[in-house]
Design a protein around this motif. Structure first.
Motif, PDB file in Angstrom:
ATOM      1  N   LEU A  88       0.843  -1.202   0.000  1.00  0.00           N
ATOM      2  CA  LEU A  88       0.000   0.000   0.000  1.00  0.00           C
ATOM      3  C   LEU A  88       0.878   1.251   0.000  1.00  0.00           C
ATOM      4  O   LEU A  88       0.610   2.211  -0.742  1.00  0.00           O
ATOM      5  N   ASP A  89       1.954   1.245   0.798  1.00  0.00           N
ATOM      6  CA  ASP A  89       2.873   2.388   0.807  1.00  0.00           C
ATOM      7  C   ASP A  89       3.528   2.576  -0.564  1.00  0.00           C
ATOM      8  O   ASP A  89       3.686   3.698  -1.042  1.00  0.00           O
ATOM      9  N   LYS A  90       3.901   1.457  -1.191  1.00  0.00           N
ATOM     10  CA  LYS A  90       4.520   1.551  -2.527  1.00  0.00           C
ATOM     11  C   LYS A  90       3.553   2.126  -3.556  1.00  0.00           C
ATOM     12  O   LYS A  90       3.919   2.947  -4.385  1.00  0.00           O
ATOM     13  N   LEU A  91       2.303   1.661  -3.502  1.00  0.00           N
ATOM     14  CA  LEU A  91       1.293   2.125  -4.466  1.00  0.00           C
ATOM     15  C   LEU A  91       1.136   3.635  -4.424  1.00  0.00           C
ATOM     16  O   LEU A  91       0.886   4.276  -5.444  1.00  0.00           O
ATOM     17  N   LYS A  92       1.255   4.185  -3.214  1.00  0.00           N
ATOM     18  CA  LYS A  92       1.046   5.633  -3.059  1.00  0.00           C
ATOM     19  C   LYS A  92       2.102   6.449  -3.799  1.00  0.00           C
ATOM     20  O   LYS A  92       1.888   7.616  -4.082  1.00  0.00           O
ATOM     21  N   GLY A 111       3.573 -11.366  -5.623  1.00  0.00           N
ATOM     22  CA  GLY A 111       2.572 -12.003  -4.762  1.00  0.00           C
ATOM     23  C   GLY A 111       1.379 -11.122  -4.433  1.00  0.00           C
ATOM     24  O   GLY A 111       0.554 -11.483  -3.597  1.00  0.00           O
ATOM     25  N   ILE A 112       1.293  -9.964  -5.098  1.00  0.00           N
ATOM     26  CA  ILE A 112       0.202  -9.017  -4.827  1.00  0.00           C
ATOM     27  C   ILE A 112      -0.715  -8.933  -6.045  1.00  0.00           C
ATOM     28  O   ILE A 112      -0.235  -8.885  -7.184  1.00  0.00           O
ATOM     29  N   CYS A 115      -5.932   2.258  -1.052  1.00  0.00           N
ATOM     30  CA  CYS A 115      -6.744   2.090   0.158  1.00  0.00           C
ATOM     31  C   CYS A 115      -6.463   0.740   0.802  1.00  0.00           C
ATOM     32  O   CYS A 115      -5.904  -0.154   0.188  1.00  0.00           O
ATOM     33  N   ARG A 116      -6.961   0.629   2.049  1.00  0.00           N
ATOM     34  CA  ARG A 116      -7.039  -0.700   2.660  1.00  0.00           C
ATOM     35  C   ARG A 116      -8.477  -1.220   2.524  1.00  0.00           C
ATOM     36  O   ARG A 116      -9.407  -0.454   2.271  1.00  0.00           O
ATOM     37  N   GLN A 117      -8.617  -2.525   2.688  1.00  0.00           N
ATOM     38  CA  GLN A 117      -9.923  -3.191   2.659  1.00  0.00           C
ATOM     39  C   GLN A 117     -10.725  -2.764   3.888  1.00  0.00           C
ATOM     40  O   GLN A 117     -10.278  -2.948   5.013  1.00  0.00           O
ATOM     41  N   ALA A 122     -13.538   5.594  -0.257  1.00  0.00           N
ATOM     42  CA  ALA A 122     -13.154   6.117  -1.572  1.00  0.00           C
ATOM     43  C   ALA A 122     -14.331   6.041  -2.543  1.00  0.00           C
ATOM     44  O   ALA A 122     -14.680   7.030  -3.203  1.00  0.00           O
ATOM     45  N   LEU A 123     -14.965   4.877  -2.611  1.00  0.00           N
ATOM     46  CA  LEU A 123     -16.058   4.675  -3.571  1.00  0.00           C
ATOM     47  C   LEU A 123     -17.261   5.561  -3.241  1.00  0.00           C
ATOM     48  O   LEU A 123     -17.884   6.121  -4.139  1.00  0.00           O
ATOM     49  N   GLU A 124     -17.553   5.686  -1.945  1.00  0.00           N
ATOM     50  CA  GLU A 124     -18.690   6.529  -1.547  1.00  0.00           C
ATOM     51  C   GLU A 124     -18.437   7.998  -1.866  1.00  0.00           C
ATOM     52  O   GLU A 124     -19.373   8.789  -1.951  1.00  0.00           O
ATOM     53  N   ASN A 125     -17.164   8.352  -1.998  1.00  0.00           N
ATOM     54  CA  ASN A 125     -16.818   9.740  -2.300  1.00  0.00           C
ATOM     55  C   ASN A 125     -16.362   9.924  -3.753  1.00  0.00           C
ATOM     56  O   ASN A 125     -15.693  10.898  -4.084  1.00  0.00           O
ATOM     57  N   ASN A 126     -16.769   8.961  -4.599  1.00  0.00           N
ATOM     58  CA  ASN A 126     -16.575   9.061  -6.053  1.00  0.00           C
ATOM     59  C   ASN A 126     -15.106   8.990  -6.492  1.00  0.00           C
ATOM     60  O   ASN A 126     -14.736   9.539  -7.528  1.00  0.00           O
ATOM     61  N   TYR A 127     -14.287   8.312  -5.677  1.00  0.00           N
ATOM     62  CA  TYR A 127     -12.923   7.977  -6.081  1.00  0.00           C
ATOM     63  C   TYR A 127     -12.862   6.510  -6.505  1.00  0.00           C
ATOM     64  O   TYR A 127     -13.602   5.669  -5.977  1.00  0.00           O
ATOM     65  N   ILE A 128     -11.940   6.192  -7.395  1.00  0.00           N
ATOM     66  CA  ILE A 128     -11.594   4.794  -7.679  1.00  0.00           C
ATOM     67  C   ILE A 128     -10.713   4.291  -6.538  1.00  0.00           C
ATOM     68  O   ILE A 128      -9.817   5.007  -6.085  1.00  0.00           O
ATOM     69  N   SER A 129     -10.974   3.070  -6.059  1.00  0.00           N
ATOM     70  CA  SER A 129     -10.157   2.493  -4.981  1.00  0.00           C
ATOM     71  C   SER A 129      -9.222   1.427  -5.537  1.00  0.00           C
ATOM     72  O   SER A 129      -9.607   0.658  -6.422  1.00  0.00           O
ATOM     73  N   VAL A 130      -7.987   1.409  -5.019  1.00  0.00           N
ATOM     74  CA  VAL A 130      -7.016   0.368  -5.376  1.00  0.00           C
ATOM     75  C   VAL A 130      -6.494  -0.242  -4.079  1.00  0.00           C
ATOM     76  O   VAL A 130      -5.860   0.454  -3.283  1.00  0.00           O
ATOM     77  N   VAL A 131      -6.774  -1.528  -3.864  1.00  0.00           N
ATOM     78  CA  VAL A 131      -6.298  -2.223  -2.664  1.00  0.00           C
ATOM     79  C   VAL A 131      -5.324  -3.318  -3.081  1.00  0.00           C
ATOM     80  O   VAL A 131      -5.671  -4.178  -3.889  1.00  0.00           O
ATOM     81  N   PRO A 132      -4.088  -3.284  -2.550  1.00  0.00           N
ATOM     82  CA  PRO A 132      -3.159  -4.392  -2.828  1.00  0.00           C
ATOM     83  C   PRO A 132      -3.511  -5.599  -1.955  1.00  0.00           C
ATOM     84  O   PRO A 132      -3.543  -5.489  -0.732  1.00  0.00           O
TER      85      PRO A 132
END
Lengths: 255, 255
Positions: free
Chosen positions: A247-251, B162-163, B183-185, B226-236
């Protein structure tokens, strides 16, 4: 008061493994069974959406509430919680005893463990039990006492919230089990082999088979090491898949 | 040389979402499609064991190698790697675009993400894309440019080993998307409701439905926020389920 224990599995309600597990749990608490009506091995965390579910009372075991369900192991836990048990929250959900290992990466494909993780999501302490013997008539006798011991310890100490225990037990050999080890999930994968055949109508099909590849062969803190050395393995499993270092890397990608 | 990109999904090879994803990926690399021949939503990380698999060449897209498979999304990745692509290792596996959200706890039930995680297990960079719109004719237009951007960034920077990335995109509204957040899950669960009905033969059945319950409502670092605020979310996402703090606690149980 005796604890209320929900029993389920992925090999189906008629399997030998769930019968053994029910018998063990009857010595510990009040048992309710909701289990699949057919084998659900390899179902992972599948749930049934877009199709109806069936649930019928059965009369396989002695003197307990028991139901078979047309769905997956995760469906069974959901139906048990929201329909069968209604306002009674189980004190523990146990799943298994699976006919076959669910150690290492197999936890992801495991219907047995998905039922336990589904319970953990619901805030219910949960344990999945698996025997490293894939045969239908597997010998579960040596597993009985340690399963009772782990279950009683889990009730006494309390499983941390949101955690499901993944317990794997070596197949019976002439040697006695050496003990019980708390472990991490070994880094491993399955190397699939697809066996191509032709059906009587001339159309091709595949059987999936595979070899287990352990990348953690030098490490003694894994579930695979424990099982290979005739110990029972216990891995605490959680369901937050976020990998925080990545997550830190993605940022830094400046998306 | 253009990267080799394997495309799969869980809604099936004829869905609108995979067509959009194929078109995006054709602007980036050489595309091979291996996708289910029927909807596989909610299949989690299921694999097909104990039953044969079918695989047929199809001719839905223009000028690419494409196959439909009778199995699950995870099966598709396994068959693609070990049979269709043989010695060619894909540079990237993309899955989707799913018709519906796979944020938060839904990642566990998601066939879309299981395909991506299966690729991560194989050491292949992987991304699952989902649009928060469950309709068959969902509008994917606003998702095209950000999906291309995330894919190009993943190829440029490299996804950590592995991600698998879990990318969710808000449904189209009159407002433009605000951007992309790592983001985190979110901690959440589904609160199931079972709708009991009787079939024409007088036998009961259930439809599973549910409401999404977010336990992380105050937090701004989650995919749901993120989604509720109209952002795309990316979770590793990673596939080691071990919860290491609980492991320390377990060791005090003296099993």
């Amino acid at each position: 008061m005796k604890p209320l224990i929900l029993v389920t599995n992925d090999d189906g309600i008629t399997s030998k493994g769930i019968r053994t597990l029910v018998e063990i749990m009857q010595t510990i608490g009040n048992v309710v069974v909701v289990a699949p009506n057919s084998p659900q091995s390899g179902m992972g965390h599948a749930i049934t959406i877009g199709e109806p579910l069936r649930l019928y009372a059965t009369h396989i075991f002695d003197g307990i509430d028991e139901y078979e369900c047309s769905g997956t192991p995760a469906d069974c836990v959901k139906l048990a919680k929201h329909y069968v048990l209604k306002d009674r929250k189980p004190d523990l959900v146990v799943s298994g005893i699976n006919h076959g290992s669910n150690s290492s990466i197999s936890v992801l494909y495991s219907g047995t463990m998905s039922a336990a993780i589904e319970a953990a999501i619901e805030g219910i302490p949960a344990i999945g039990f698996s025997l490293c013997d894939y045969t239908e008539d597997a010998d579960f006798e040596h597993a009985v006492e340690p399963i009772a011991k782990i279950t009683r310890a889990a009730i006494e100490h309390g499983i941390p919230k949101g955690i499901a225990l993944n317990v794997n037990i070596p197949a019976k050999t002439t040697e006695p089990l050496k003990g019980i080890l708390s472990c991490r999930q070994a880094k491993a994968k399955w190397l699939e082999k697809f066996d191509y055949r032709t059906d009587p109508n001339g159309r091709g099909y595949f059987w999936m088979a595979g070899d287990f590849i352990n990348f953690d062969t030098e490490k003694e803190d894994t579930d695979v090491w424990a099982l290979e050395n005739n110990y029972i393995s216990v891995v605490p499993c959680q369901y937050d898949l976020t990998e925080y270092e990545a997550l830190d890397k993605l940022k830094t990608w400046n998306l």
